[in-house]
Write a protein that holds these residues in place. Structure first.
Motif, PDB file in Angstrom:
ATOM      1  N   PHE A 107      13.962  -1.820   1.063  1.00  0.00           N
ATOM      2  CA  PHE A 107      12.621  -1.251   1.054  1.00  0.00           C
ATOM      3  C   PHE A 107      11.719  -1.882   2.102  1.00  0.00           C
ATOM      4  CE2 PHE A 107      13.863  -0.502  -3.427  1.00  0.00           C
ATOM      5  CZ  PHE A 107      13.602   0.856  -3.505  1.00  0.00           C
ATOM      6  N   THR A 108      10.740  -1.114   2.539  1.00  0.00           N
ATOM      7  CA  THR A 108       9.601  -1.660   3.260  1.00  0.00           C
ATOM      8  C   THR A 108       8.424  -1.602   2.298  1.00  0.00           C
ATOM      9  OG1 THR A 108      10.459  -0.735   5.285  1.00  0.00           O
ATOM     10  CG2 THR A 108       8.157  -1.436   5.301  1.00  0.00           C
ATOM     11  N   VAL A 109       7.811  -2.740   2.064  1.00  0.00           N
ATOM     12  CA  VAL A 109       6.746  -2.814   1.074  1.00  0.00           C
ATOM     13  C   VAL A 109       5.433  -2.310   1.669  1.00  0.00           C
ATOM     14  CG1 VAL A 109       5.398  -4.407  -0.323  1.00  0.00           C
ATOM     15  CG2 VAL A 109       7.860  -4.716  -0.132  1.00  0.00           C
ATOM     16  N   LEU A 110       4.811  -1.335   0.998  1.00  0.00           N
ATOM     17  CA  LEU A 110       3.483  -0.869   1.417  1.00  0.00           C
ATOM     18  C   LEU A 110       2.413  -1.706   0.738  1.00  0.00           C
ATOM     19  CD1 LEU A 110       4.064   2.996   1.163  1.00  0.00           C
ATOM     20  CD2 LEU A 110       4.372   1.509   3.145  1.00  0.00           C
ATOM     21  N   HIS A 111       2.604  -1.928  -0.561  1.00  0.00           N
ATOM     22  CA  HIS A 111       1.729  -2.815  -1.330  1.00  0.00           C
ATOM     23  C   HIS A 111       2.625  -3.649  -2.218  1.00  0.00           C
ATOM     24  CE1 HIS A 111      -1.857  -0.692  -0.098  1.00  0.00           C
ATOM     25  NE2 HIS A 111      -1.235   0.448  -0.374  1.00  0.00           N
ATOM     26  N   GLY A 112       2.367  -4.953  -2.228  1.00  0.00           N
ATOM     27  CA  GLY A 112       3.208  -5.809  -3.049  1.00  0.00           C
ATOM     28  C   GLY A 112       3.838  -6.884  -2.189  1.00  0.00           C
TER      29      GLY A 112
END
Ligand code: ZN
Lengths: 441, 258
Positions: free
Chosen positions: B161-166
């Motif tokens: 994953f690429t984290v957008l928020h977190g």
């Protein structure tokens, strides 16, 4: 001098706070800021009782307080349930003289399980009660083993430990330790040999990791266990519930003390037993304890009865993110042999912090509601669709579900359906959204 | 032949309702007309990994995961062979940490991992707890979930994953989880395939594509498929809405924090 001002400040803030109905931890916080080691600078009484664990702390402490006060003991406790170091500090200082002497004979503390270590760094409880360790608010607390590791350093070597024998992880605190007593419930007609929950936290020995064997369980991992490899096993309780007649509404402790149950749940039974065991350690007679807590109605009431149109309702307050607490409520509903509707409300997962995590719904055994007696199940609140998806993984027929996220709308639908009986399951964080729209009785 | 999903260490790596993931895959396969079963195996079972369409492992306690590691160790070569044959593995929570080079415990002691991938794990005495919104190349829509771990994961070359928020594998990193060949790992806890129906679809597609490659489906591929409930469309709608509610709640939340 610092001590004097810290105590004074705490007392003042508490008085102001009481006027404006403000939280009970703020005065403690202020005092700690002024004098960080204030708790080690006050003179505390000879008896200090701490109660911790995942569930039942508040109820257990409230019942102990009931017994102590009816026996004329001089004591103070954190009534408002502020159970971290700030709340405990406020409790202690507000009962201290300005010269730093605690003015009662007994200090009774409900303590948060994760931060007990901080609270009990400055002073040591003489009696330490641990009720249970369940999966509880995993998004904040971590899992039970993690909480176990957090509690362990909080237990002073000289304290008497009063532990739930039937919870393996709790009884583990007593392994190889003197000055430890246990309480437990003997096998009952409702006890089962297999785990009836969705998951089994008693599957493996907490000491060596080998499979555990259960002779019987009351619910989840609570029962009589022994390890298949090492010597770990359920210890012998010093106080035991010999009969739990839930449908008749009473308990017998140690074969002789009969206690009426105002709410007929196992939960309540264990809290009573913890209270009973602790009070016995203080030298109070069993019959006296039984008389004082028989039919006692908890102030922190988990159960609220109400009317909604022609429907008689009962709210069973459970804890979101706490599957054991939900299972207990569902088990109670399932054991009532009458037709009913059920409403489950999940809107804000916590009052104290934000999370959108709903994985805990999958740890709850909603299948318990699958009975011809369940006329209809209403799912409501912001997470109603999550509930609907969770229910789709049970055997409950979807035609019996009504999914309405909007809470007033769901209540209108229930009113219109004219059920005779309704059980509502929700959390302290959400229950007012229901209670404010019904007539409590 | 029916699809077979292995839920490995189902009785110990089960902290967050992880059983929902294999259940979601069975439902997804049924929607494509394919019957499926779940095998639930645990310690000492030594499953024939290459016979499965997907192997799933969930989250456990730190001690639980280390116990599983010792049981997995003698099976390392079988795992490697199954991965070489392209059997999809999905490991959620700390299960995926076991597949790296080594684990460093909070007291500084070291445990060799399965060393199937070149990353290492530092176990910490603090938990990282965080709601997540993230993207993966597997599907178009973002995924939502919750991360609950007591570790930092170092040196993952290809995150899932690429984290957008977190948070990512370590603080300050945008990559979360791992995707190497047919191995997928993430710290999104619990039934993340139920919470993200589009992600479940991807894993179902992985399984069916792999079978069709091996042997193109005969005309009567649908025979023997479990019947779908009449109101499956409604159920799909619930699944989509549950996802949207969380996505909206988290998006609003993260906007407020800014
Ligand atoms: Zn053992």
């Amino acid at each position: 001098m610092k001590r004097f001002f810290a105590i004074l400040l705490c007392k003042l803030l508490r008085r102001i706070g009481a006027k404006f109905g403000r939280g009970s931890s703020l005065p403690g916080q202020a005092a700690l800021r002024l004098c960080p080691d204030i708790l080690s600078r006050v003179t505390l009484p000879d008896t200090i009782i701490a109660v911790t664990g995942s569930n039942g702390k508040t109820s257990t402490v409230e019942m102990i307080a009931q017994v102590l006060s009816s026996c004329g003991k001089s004591f103070a406790y954190n009534k408002e349930g502020s159970n971290q170091i700030e709340g405990v500090t406020a409790l202690i200082l507000s009962h201290c003289s300005l010269r730093g002497k605690f003015k009662r004979d007994i200090l009774l503390i409900e303590s948060d399980e994760r931060y007990a270590r901080l609270t009990f760094r400055a002073f040591h409880p003489t009696h330490f009660v641990i009720t249970n360790l369940y999966r509880d608010q995993l998004t904040r607390n971590g899992h039970p083993q993690w909480v176990f590791d957090a509690i362990r350093p909080a237990i002073p070597p000289e304290a008497q430990l009063i532990l739930n024998a039937d919870d393996p992880l709790v009884s583990l605190f007593g392994v190889g330790r003197d000055n430890t007593v246990f309480f437990g419930m003997e096998r009952q007609s409702f006890s089962t040999e297999d785990c009836t929950a969705v998951y089994d936290d008693g599957k493996y020995c907490p000491l060596c990791g080998a499979p555990m064997l259960y002779d019987w369980r009351h619910f989840h991992h609570i029962g009589s266990y022994r390890c298949s490899r090492c010597d770990f096993h359920r210890p012998d309780p010093v106080c035991r519930i010999t009969e739990a007649a839930l449908s008749e509404g009473f308990l017998i402790i140690d074969g002789e003390d009969r206690i009426g149950l105002s709410f007929r749940s196992l939960y309540n039974a264990y809290n009573i037993l913890a209270c009973y065991t602790l009070c016995r350690r203080l030298g109070i007679e069993g019959s006296r304890i039984a008389a004082e807590i028989s039919d006692y109605v908890l102030r922190s009431g988990r159960v609220v009865t109400f009317r909604l149109g022609d429907t008689e309702g009962m709210l069973l307050t459970s804890k979101h993110e706490n599957s054991v607490s939900y299972d207990q409520s569902l088990f109670y509903i399932a054991s009532q042999k009458e037709s009913r509707a059920v409403v489950i409300l999940v809107d804000a997962i916590s009052r104290k912090y934000f999370t959108g995590d709903t994985s805990w719904l999958f740890d709850i055994n909603f299948g318990l509601l699958n009975s011809p007696d369940t006329e209809r199940i209403y799912l409501t609140g912001r997470y109603a669709y999550d509930l609907a998806v969770r229910f789709s993984y049970t055997d409950i027929d979807r035609s019996r579900l009504t999914v309405i996220p909007d809470i007033p709308e769901a209540l209108d639908a229930i009113r219109g359906a004219g059920h005779r009986r309704l059980y509502a399951v929700s959390c302290f964080s959400d229950r007012d959204k229901l209670l404010s729209r019904v007539e409590t009785t | 032949m029916e699809y077979r999903i292995l839920h490995w260490y189902h009785d110990l790596l089960n902290l967050y309702g992880d059983y929902g993931n294999p259940a979601a895959l069975v439902r997804g396969l049924a929607r494509r007309g394919q019957p499926a079963v779940i095998d639930r195996l645990s310690f000492h079972d030594a499953p024939v990994l290459s016979s499965y369409d997907l192997v799933f492992l969930g989250s456990g306690t730190e001690r639980g995961a280390l116990a599983v590691l010792e049981d997995l160790r003698p099976q390392r070569e079988h795992i490697r062979d199954a991965l070489a044959q392209g059997v999809p593995f999905l490991a959620t929570g700390n299960a995926f940490e076991l597949f790296g080079r080594e684990l460093i415990l909070p007291d500084g002691s070291r445990r060799e991992g399965l060393a199937l991938f070149d990353f290492s794990v530092e176990l910490t005495d603090r938990r990282t707890l965080c709601d997540q919104i993230c993207r993966t190349a597997l599907c178009e829509q973002p995924c939502v979930g919750f991360l609950n771990r007591a570790s930092r994961i170092l040196g993952v070359a290809s995150p899932l994953f690429t984290v957008l928020h977190g948070v990512g594998n370590t603080e300050g990193e945008k990559g979360e989880g791992i995707r190497e060949g047919s191995f997928y790992g993430t710290h999104l806890t619990g039934p993340c395939l139920i919470k993200n129906p589009h992600l479940a679809d991807c894993f179902v597609a992985l399984m069916t594509a792999r079978r069709e490659q091996a042997c193109p489906p005969p005309e009567d591929a649908l025979s023997g498929a479990p019947p779908l409930p009449e109101d499956d469309a409604l159920l799909r709608e619930y699944e989509r809405r549950a996802y949207s509610v969380t996505l909206e709640a988290l998006t609003r939340r993260f906007a407020d924090e800014k």
